[in-house]
Design a protein around this motif. Sequence first.
Motif, PDB file in Angstrom:
ATOM      1  N   PHE A 145     -37.387  19.069 124.617  1.00 45.07           N
ATOM      2  CA  PHE A 145     -35.971  19.164 124.963  1.00 45.07           C
ATOM      3  C   PHE A 145     -35.621  18.086 125.985  1.00 45.07           C
ATOM      4  O   PHE A 145     -36.315  17.913 126.985  1.00 45.07           O
ATOM      5  CB  PHE A 145     -35.647  20.548 125.542  1.00 45.07           C
ATOM      6  CG  PHE A 145     -34.177  20.769 125.764  1.00 45.07           C
ATOM      7  CD1 PHE A 145     -33.378  21.236 124.725  1.00 45.07           C
ATOM      8  CD2 PHE A 145     -33.594  20.503 126.984  1.00 45.07           C
ATOM      9  CE1 PHE A 145     -32.012  21.434 124.914  1.00 45.07           C
ATOM     10  CE2 PHE A 145     -32.237  20.686 127.189  1.00 45.07           C
ATOM     11  CZ  PHE A 145     -31.446  21.154 126.145  1.00 45.07           C
ATOM     12  N   GLY A 158     -32.562  19.739 121.771  1.00 43.54           N
ATOM     13  CA  GLY A 158     -33.966  20.034 121.519  1.00 43.54           C
ATOM     14  C   GLY A 158     -34.309  19.795 120.074  1.00 43.54           C
ATOM     15  O   GLY A 158     -33.440  19.838 119.191  1.00 43.54           O
ATOM     16  N   SER A 176     -33.173  20.507 114.884  1.00 43.28           N
ATOM     17  CA  SER A 176     -32.619  20.247 116.215  1.00 43.28           C
ATOM     18  C   SER A 176     -31.548  21.264 116.570  1.00 43.28           C
ATOM     19  O   SER A 176     -30.950  21.894 115.691  1.00 43.28           O
ATOM     20  CB  SER A 176     -32.026  18.833 116.273  1.00 43.28           C
ATOM     21  OG  SER A 176     -33.015  17.851 116.077  1.00 43.28           O
ATOM     22  N   TYR A 190     -37.013  25.393 126.287  1.00 40.79           N
ATOM     23  CA  TYR A 190     -36.438  24.437 125.343  1.00 40.79           C
ATOM     24  C   TYR A 190     -35.024  24.826 124.926  1.00 40.79           C
ATOM     25  O   TYR A 190     -34.507  24.302 123.945  1.00 40.79           O
ATOM     26  CB  TYR A 190     -37.348  24.330 124.103  1.00 40.79           C
ATOM     27  CG  TYR A 190     -38.799  24.123 124.453  1.00 40.79           C
ATOM     28  CD1 TYR A 190     -39.225  22.963 125.107  1.00 40.79           C
ATOM     29  CD2 TYR A 190     -39.751  25.105 124.160  1.00 40.79           C
ATOM     30  CE1 TYR A 190     -40.553  22.797 125.455  1.00 40.79           C
ATOM     31  CE2 TYR A 190     -41.078  24.933 124.506  1.00 40.79           C
ATOM     32  CZ  TYR A 190     -41.475  23.786 125.154  1.00 40.79           C
ATOM     33  OH  TYR A 190     -42.797  23.614 125.500  1.00 40.79           O
ATOM     34  N   ARG A 191     -34.423  25.731 125.666  1.00 40.62           N
ATOM     35  CA  ARG A 191     -33.041  26.174 125.429  1.00 40.62           C
ATOM     36  C   ARG A 191     -32.864  26.718 124.008  1.00 40.62           C
ATOM     37  O   ARG A 191     -31.869  26.471 123.340  1.00 40.62           O
ATOM     38  CB  ARG A 191     -32.050  25.043 125.717  1.00 40.62           C
ATOM     39  CG  ARG A 191     -32.140  24.423 127.089  1.00 40.62           C
ATOM     40  CD  ARG A 191     -31.649  25.346 128.182  1.00 40.62           C
ATOM     41  NE  ARG A 191     -30.208  25.556 128.092  1.00 40.62           N
ATOM     42  CZ  ARG A 191     -29.284  24.754 128.662  1.00 40.62           C
ATOM     43  NH1 ARG A 191     -29.676  23.673 129.326  1.00 40.62           N
ATOM     44  NH2 ARG A 191     -28.009  25.035 128.568  1.00 40.62           N
TER      45      ARG A 191
END
Length: 220
Positions: A145, A158, A176, A190-191
């Motif tokens: 990310f 990410g 993504s 990594y959200r």
Amino acid sequence: MFSKRLMRTAGAAFLALALAMPGQAGAEVTGRIFQPAGENLMISSPAGWRLAFMNGDPAGEYVVDFLPANEAHDSWREGYMGVQRRAFPAASLVNNIQARNLTVAQVALSEVLQGAQRNCPGRFTAMGQKVTMTNNIPTAISGGFCGRVGPSAPYGEGTVLGVFQGKQYLFVVQFSWRPSTENELNQFAYRITPARLQQFLDLMNAATLCGGTDEGKCPR
């Protein structure tokens, strides 16, 4: 991290792993639609996603992109999937890679990730790299990310990226995502939720080859 701009920069030195998508909104498929010939990678897109772009050579390299039904190329947030069929590097480089007990997929992935990290204008959080076999295909998977990409992804982007080493081609698969707000999912490294990330990994783990020597015919 692996925005199309960064992917172009990162991949050029090794395999030109570019996801060439035009910045065009709308639900229509852009590019040129065709049935690839020869060895191909069979991999499903997430449920409900649509074919958004395709272009390339039916008998050579190509790129195909998928987006959620309500997403557009120039403004997507929820997700993006890209699949490329790429030629192998020169035989001398392949021999050098094999002499080091590495796979072409492993080296290609490392090159892209190193370039993406160098070109991330924000903080880069890398995933570990997994080198494995996926249904008898040498595979390398990783991702990460980038906390700041640019106007198209102000809260970062990410990606989980897989390189599948066929007998005739390399296949590059990219999933993504982009947070919609500054604080969205910031409790995760990594959200992205572990369940959603696992969904992308499960799709990669189910990939198979078809159409090549000693491989079954591809569905049409």
